[in-house]
Design a protein around this motif. Structure first.
Motif, PDB file in Angstrom:
ATOM      1  N   PRO A 184       0.844  18.147  22.696  1.00 53.54           N
ATOM      2  CA  PRO A 184      -0.310  18.285  23.581  1.00 53.54           C
ATOM      3  C   PRO A 184      -0.690  16.998  24.314  1.00 53.54           C
ATOM      4  N   THR A 185      -0.100  15.866  23.936  1.00 56.21           N
ATOM      5  CA  THR A 185      -0.432  14.588  24.560  1.00 56.21           C
ATOM      6  C   THR A 185       0.676  13.584  24.241  1.00 56.21           C
ATOM      7  N   ASP A 186       0.550  12.376  24.756  1.00 60.71           N
ATOM      8  CA  ASP A 186       1.452  11.291  24.370  1.00 60.71           C
ATOM      9  C   ASP A 186       0.914  10.676  23.077  1.00 60.71           C
ATOM     10  N   TRP A 187       1.695  10.766  21.990  1.00 61.39           N
ATOM     11  CA  TRP A 187       1.209  10.239  20.721  1.00 61.39           C
ATOM     12  C   TRP A 187       2.366   9.897  19.800  1.00 61.39           C
ATOM     13  N   TYR A 188       2.034   9.172  18.730  1.00 63.03           N
ATOM     14  CA  TYR A 188       2.999   8.824  17.692  1.00 63.03           C
ATOM     15  C   TYR A 188       2.649   9.591  16.420  1.00 63.03           C
ATOM     16  N   ILE A 189       3.629  10.298  15.865  1.00 63.72           N
ATOM     17  CA  ILE A 189       3.429  11.045  14.625  1.00 63.72           C
ATOM     18  C   ILE A 189       3.826  10.140  13.462  1.00 63.72           C
ATOM     19  N   HIS A 190       2.888   9.893  12.565  1.00 62.85           N
ATOM     20  CA  HIS A 190       3.132   8.998  11.433  1.00 62.85           C
ATOM     21  C   HIS A 190       3.493   9.733  10.155  1.00 62.85           C
ATOM     22  N   HIS A 191       2.936  10.927   9.982  1.00 61.52           N
ATOM     23  CA  HIS A 191       3.011  11.549   8.659  1.00 61.52           C
ATOM     24  C   HIS A 191       3.022  13.064   8.789  1.00 61.52           C
ATOM     25  N   ARG A 192       3.748  13.690   7.846  1.00 61.20           N
ATOM     26  CA  ARG A 192       3.754  15.156   7.763  1.00 61.20           C
ATOM     27  C   ARG A 192       3.339  15.576   6.360  1.00 61.20           C
ATOM     28  N   ARG A 193       2.434  16.533   6.287  1.00 56.55           N
ATOM     29  CA  ARG A 193       2.036  17.095   4.988  1.00 56.55           C
ATOM     30  C   ARG A 193       2.193  18.601   5.047  1.00 56.55           C
ATOM     31  N   HIS A 194       2.969  19.142   4.113  1.00 52.67           N
ATOM     32  CA  HIS A 194       3.241  20.582   4.059  1.00 52.67           C
ATOM     33  C   HIS A 194       2.484  21.190   2.888  1.00 52.67           C
ATOM     34  N   PHE A 195       1.638  22.171   3.187  1.00 53.82           N
ATOM     35  CA  PHE A 195       0.883  22.891   2.172  1.00 53.82           C
ATOM     36  C   PHE A 195       1.499  24.277   1.965  1.00 53.82           C
ATOM     37  N   PRO A 196       2.234  24.533   0.895  1.00 51.94           N
ATOM     38  CA  PRO A 196       2.605  25.918   0.585  1.00 51.94           C
ATOM     39  C   PRO A 196       1.334  26.703   0.271  1.00 51.94           C
ATOM     40  N   GLY A 197       1.295  27.943   0.670  1.00 54.25           N
ATOM     41  CA  GLY A 197       0.086  28.719   0.423  1.00 54.25           C
ATOM     42  C   GLY A 197       0.285  30.174   0.739  1.00 54.25           C
ATOM     43  N   GLU A 253      -0.384  28.834   4.319  1.00 50.59           N
ATOM     44  CA  GLU A 253       0.636  27.798   4.427  1.00 50.59           C
ATOM     45  C   GLU A 253       0.498  27.102   5.775  1.00 50.59           C
ATOM     46  N   ARG A 254       0.638  25.772   5.778  1.00 51.48           N
ATOM     47  CA  ARG A 254       0.458  25.024   7.012  1.00 51.48           C
ATOM     48  C   ARG A 254       1.224  23.704   6.951  1.00 51.48           C
ATOM     49  N   VAL A 255       1.501  23.177   8.126  1.00 55.14           N
ATOM     50  CA  VAL A 255       2.162  21.885   8.268  1.00 55.14           C
ATOM     51  C   VAL A 255       1.261  21.002   9.121  1.00 55.14           C
ATOM     52  N   VAL A 256       0.787  19.900   8.535  1.00 52.63           N
ATOM     53  CA  VAL A 256      -0.120  18.979   9.217  1.00 52.63           C
ATOM     54  C   VAL A 256       0.678  17.778   9.709  1.00 52.63           C
ATOM     55  N   LEU A 257       0.669  17.552  11.012  1.00 55.46           N
ATOM     56  CA  LEU A 257       1.273  16.364  11.608  1.00 55.46           C
ATOM     57  C   LEU A 257       0.131  15.436  12.020  1.00 55.46           C
ATOM     58  N   ALA A 258       0.111  14.226  11.477  1.00 58.04           N
ATOM     59  CA  ALA A 258      -0.971  13.289  11.745  1.00 58.04           C
ATOM     60  C   ALA A 258      -0.409  11.998  12.311  1.00 58.04           C
ATOM     61  N   GLY A 259      -1.158  11.420  13.246  1.00 62.48           N
ATOM     62  CA  GLY A 259      -0.726  10.168  13.852  1.00 62.48           C
ATOM     63  C   GLY A 259      -1.804   9.592  14.742  1.00 62.48           C
ATOM     64  N   GLU A 260      -1.390   8.946  15.815  1.00 61.80           N
ATOM     65  CA  GLU A 260      -2.341   8.297  16.710  1.00 61.80           C
ATOM     66  C   GLU A 260      -1.948   8.513  18.161  1.00 61.80           C
ATOM     67  N   TRP A 261      -2.986   8.564  19.018  1.00 65.39           N
ATOM     68  CA  TRP A 261      -2.782   8.554  20.458  1.00 65.39           C
ATOM     69  C   TRP A 261      -3.595   7.398  21.034  1.00 65.39           C
ATOM     70  N   GLN A 262      -3.747   7.379  22.327  1.00 69.93           N
ATOM     71  CA  GLN A 262      -4.381   6.248  22.996  1.00 69.93           C
ATOM     72  C   GLN A 262      -5.774   5.938  22.458  1.00 69.93           C
ATOM     73  N   TYR A 263      -6.492   6.964  21.989  1.00 73.64           N
ATOM     74  CA  TYR A 263      -7.888   6.781  21.594  1.00 73.64           C
ATOM     75  C   TYR A 263      -8.102   6.848  20.079  1.00 73.64           C
ATOM     76  N   GLY A 264      -7.031   6.828  19.310  1.00 74.92           N
ATOM     77  CA  GLY A 264      -7.173   6.811  17.855  1.00 74.92           C
ATOM     78  C   GLY A 264      -6.482   7.976  17.180  1.00 74.92           C
ATOM     79  N   PHE A 265      -7.119   8.518  16.133  1.00 70.60           N
ATOM     80  CA  PHE A 265      -6.519   9.559  15.301  1.00 70.60           C
ATOM     81  C   PHE A 265      -6.208  10.821  16.116  1.00 70.60           C
ATOM     82  N   PHE A 266      -5.042  11.425  15.827  1.00 73.15           N
ATOM     83  CA  PHE A 266      -4.661  12.683  16.468  1.00 73.15           C
ATOM     84  C   PHE A 266      -3.836  13.497  15.478  1.00 73.15           C
ATOM     85  N   SER A 267      -4.104  14.806  15.400  1.00 74.62           N
ATOM     86  CA  SER A 267      -3.338  15.674  14.495  1.00 74.62           C
ATOM     87  C   SER A 267      -3.110  17.031  15.119  1.00 74.62           C
TER      88      SER A 267
END
Length: 360
Positions: free
Chosen positions: A220-233, A254-268
């Motif tokens: 959805p934007t220009d960003w860097y993905i730092h971490h992935r967390r997978h929740f079985p459910g 069940e979900r997959v969370v991708l977390a990182g940063e964009w120009q203005y800080g936290f983005f997921s």
């Protein structure tokens, strides 16, 4: 003397088509029913339970239904290669039932799709999804369910029902420190654990993908993905009608969370599974395997892109292909932004990949 009877001028004697039986036309018969009566919803698979007196419309029964097993079986069914003669009639039925626009597909010929799974994950022509110049664009085709500010770490699921960021993201123990290099203790507010910049706000946007929608999702934007967390459910339906039933539905599924940063800080970006979603795939992550029998509900699995790939994480340009679902589901965006960030969408509105979500 009898007068000769003249035939009407409009009458014409045309040869009947071979084996033409219009009175048994399926299309004509189906057209007599309201369109909403012909739609299939995931919860309808529980109707046979009514004959056993289990009332499948109750929350207790629905939440205990074996949706993970059913979804795995559906996923296997979707991989079965169809014979060439069966592909067009079977896939055309799906296209008709869910109003799929095949003119947008890169491959319009239904015979070229070997199974239902390939049709679900069809690729579109590049020209049909232009990317807007705004900072944040839609990552998927779907319908806007909710958007706005995140207040007190609570996100709206449906009107009157909320869920917490702590339940949705899980503990942020993978973060060593905040942006100032000072470690955050367990008693700190959750938003501080996210490392939000002073003066910024936290925003959210939820997009629901129906079965007939394009099932790939993009950055959805220009960003860097730092971490992935997978929740079985669980894999309960994320249809808005079901979302009114189940409190914290997105936190149970069940979900997959991708977390990182964009120009203005936290983005997921979080891809939330649903009934009959055989898998959630992230193209840059070959280690991810969802909806597996070996996974235990209630646990989560972390993967660090900064450790396994490169220190800065994985860069995703706006509009780049990010992943795919096997059937309709939900995308949840939660991100940090300046106070003057404004959404340019409306609740309940249909949206497509690349269309603007908000502006600065």
């Amino acid at each position: 003397m009898c007068k000769a009877t003249k035939l009407p001028v409009t009458t014409s004697l045309r040869p009947r088509r071979w084996l033409s039986i219009p009175r048994f036309s399926i299309k004509r018969r189906l057209s007599q029913f309201p369109r909403h009566a012909l739609r299939f919803h995931s919860w309808q698979m529980l109707k046979p339970l009514a004959y056993a007196g289990l009332r499948p419309t109750s929350k207790a029964v629905y939440s205990r239904a074996p949706t993970r097993l059913l979804s795995r079986l559906w996923g296997l069914l979707n991989t079965v290669i169809l014979p060439l003669w069966l592909r067009k009639p079977l896939l055309a039925l799906y296209v008709w039932a869910f109003s799929v626009n095949m003119q947008e597909a890169e491959e319009e010929d239904l015979k070229q799709y070997r199974n239902l799974g390939e049709l679900f994950r069809r690729q579109l022509k590049p020209s049909v999804r232009p990317i807007a110049s705004h900072k944040v664009v839609s990552p998927a085709d779907g319908r806007i369910l909710h958007f706005g500010r995140v207040r007190n770490s609570q996100v709206e699921q449906v009107k009157g029902l909320t869920y917490s960021l702590e339940s949705f993201f899980g503990p942020q123990d993978w973060r060593d420190a905040d942006h100032n290099g000072v470690k955050v203790d367990d008693r700190a507010l959750f938003q501080k654990q996210l490392g939000l910049h002073k003066g910024n706000r936290l925003y959210h946007c939820v997009i629901y993908l129906a079965p007939g929608d394009y099932h790939r999702f993009h950055s959805p934007t220009d960003w860097y993905i730092h971490h992935r967390r997978h929740f079985p459910g669980a894999l309960m339906s994320v249809n808005p009608g079901i979302a009114h039933w189940i409190t914290g539905l997105f936190c149970q599924n069940e979900r997959v969370v991708l977390a990182g940063e964009w120009q203005y800080g936290f983005f997921s970006l979080t891809a939330v599974g649903a009934t009959n979603v055989g898998s959630i795939r992230i193209y840059c992550d070959q280690e991810l395997h969802t909806n597996c029998a070996r996974h235990v509900k209630g646990r989560y699995h972390d993967y660090s892109y900064t450790e396994q790939c490169r220190p800065a994480g994985i860069f995703m340009g706006k509009g780049a292909s990010l992943g795919e679902f096997n059937l309709g589901s939900t995308i949840v965006l939660i991100f940090e932004g300046p106070r003057h960030f404004n959404f340019t969408v409306a609740g309940g509105r249909k949206i497509r990949v690349g269309e603007a979500l908000g502006s600065l």
